[in-house]
Design a protein around this motif. Sequence first.
Motif, PDB file in Angstrom:
ATOM      1  N   PHE A   1     -36.395  47.907 -13.267  1.00  0.00           N
ATOM      2  CA  PHE A   1     -36.790  47.912 -14.659  1.00  0.00           C
ATOM      3  C   PHE A   1     -37.074  49.340 -15.079  1.00  0.00           C
ATOM      4  O   PHE A   1     -37.304  50.217 -14.243  1.00  0.00           O
TER       5      PHE A   1
ATOM      6  N   ARG B   1     -41.594  47.232 -20.428  1.00  0.00           N
ATOM      7  CA  ARG B   1     -40.511  47.391 -19.476  1.00  0.00           C
ATOM      8  C   ARG B   1     -39.301  46.565 -19.880  1.00  0.00           C
ATOM      9  O   ARG B   1     -39.433  45.478 -20.429  1.00  0.00           O
TER      10      ARG B   1
ATOM     11  N   PHE C   1     -35.335  45.204 -18.473  1.00  0.00           N
ATOM     12  CA  PHE C   1     -34.537  44.935 -17.293  1.00  0.00           C
ATOM     13  C   PHE C   1     -33.375  45.902 -17.177  1.00  0.00           C
ATOM     14  O   PHE C   1     -32.746  46.259 -18.176  1.00  0.00           O
TER      15      PHE C   1
ATOM     16  N   ALA D   1     -39.044  46.112  -8.450  1.00  0.00           N
ATOM     17  CA  ALA D   1     -39.908  44.949  -8.374  1.00  0.00           C
ATOM     18  C   ALA D   1     -39.260  43.899  -7.490  1.00  0.00           C
ATOM     19  O   ALA D   1     -38.039  43.842  -7.368  1.00  0.00           O
TER      20      ALA D   1
ATOM     21  N   GLU E   1     -39.385  40.270 -16.438  1.00  0.00           N
ATOM     22  CA  GLU E   1     -40.348  40.975 -15.597  1.00  0.00           C
ATOM     23  C   GLU E   1     -41.480  40.068 -15.130  1.00  0.00           C
ATOM     24  O   GLU E   1     -42.096  40.332 -14.097  1.00  0.00           O
TER      25      GLU E   1
ATOM     26  N   TYR F   1     -41.193  38.683 -11.547  1.00  0.00           N
ATOM     27  CA  TYR F   1     -41.312  39.602 -10.423  1.00  0.00           C
ATOM     28  C   TYR F   1     -42.790  39.865 -10.154  1.00  0.00           C
ATOM     29  O   TYR F   1     -43.513  40.340 -11.035  1.00  0.00           O
TER      30      TYR F   1
ATOM     31  N   TRP G   1     -44.643  45.097  -7.591  1.00  0.00           N
ATOM     32  CA  TRP G   1     -44.124  46.257  -8.307  1.00  0.00           C
ATOM     33  C   TRP G   1     -44.471  47.564  -7.623  1.00  0.00           C
ATOM     34  O   TRP G   1     -45.540  47.718  -7.037  1.00  0.00           O
TER      35      TRP G   1
END
Length: 123
Positions: A34, A42, A44, A94, A107, A110, A113
């Motif tokens: 990301f 954030r 992708f 991530a 996000e 996930y 991180w």
Amino acid sequence: QVQLAESGGGLVQAGDSLTLTCDASLPAFAVGWFRQFPGKEREFVAAIDRTGSITLYADSVKGRSTISRDNTKKTVALQMNSLKPEDTAVYYCAARLLLFGALSRSENEYKFWGRGTQVTVSS
């Protein structure tokens, strides 16, 4: 515990290429990249499944980026070519546990991180 660490960021010129590396990836985890622009959430970039046989790319980088993984070395790499100033961002890797199923662009799916690495593309 699952810990991720990105490396490979830096200052490059438009049109150049660079490779970002995520350390500490595990075989049972899908890994995504990301990026975050200043003041924004954030977004992708790319993802890869646990075996490395399935990949997913955002339209903004598709065709000029390649995500790959080496489960022996436990690393996931993101190679970006033809870099543009608009690629300037903090890039994060991530991970999410995914034995079967589709890769995700979200996000929220996930759970682990890294701290991010800065990529700056000058014109």
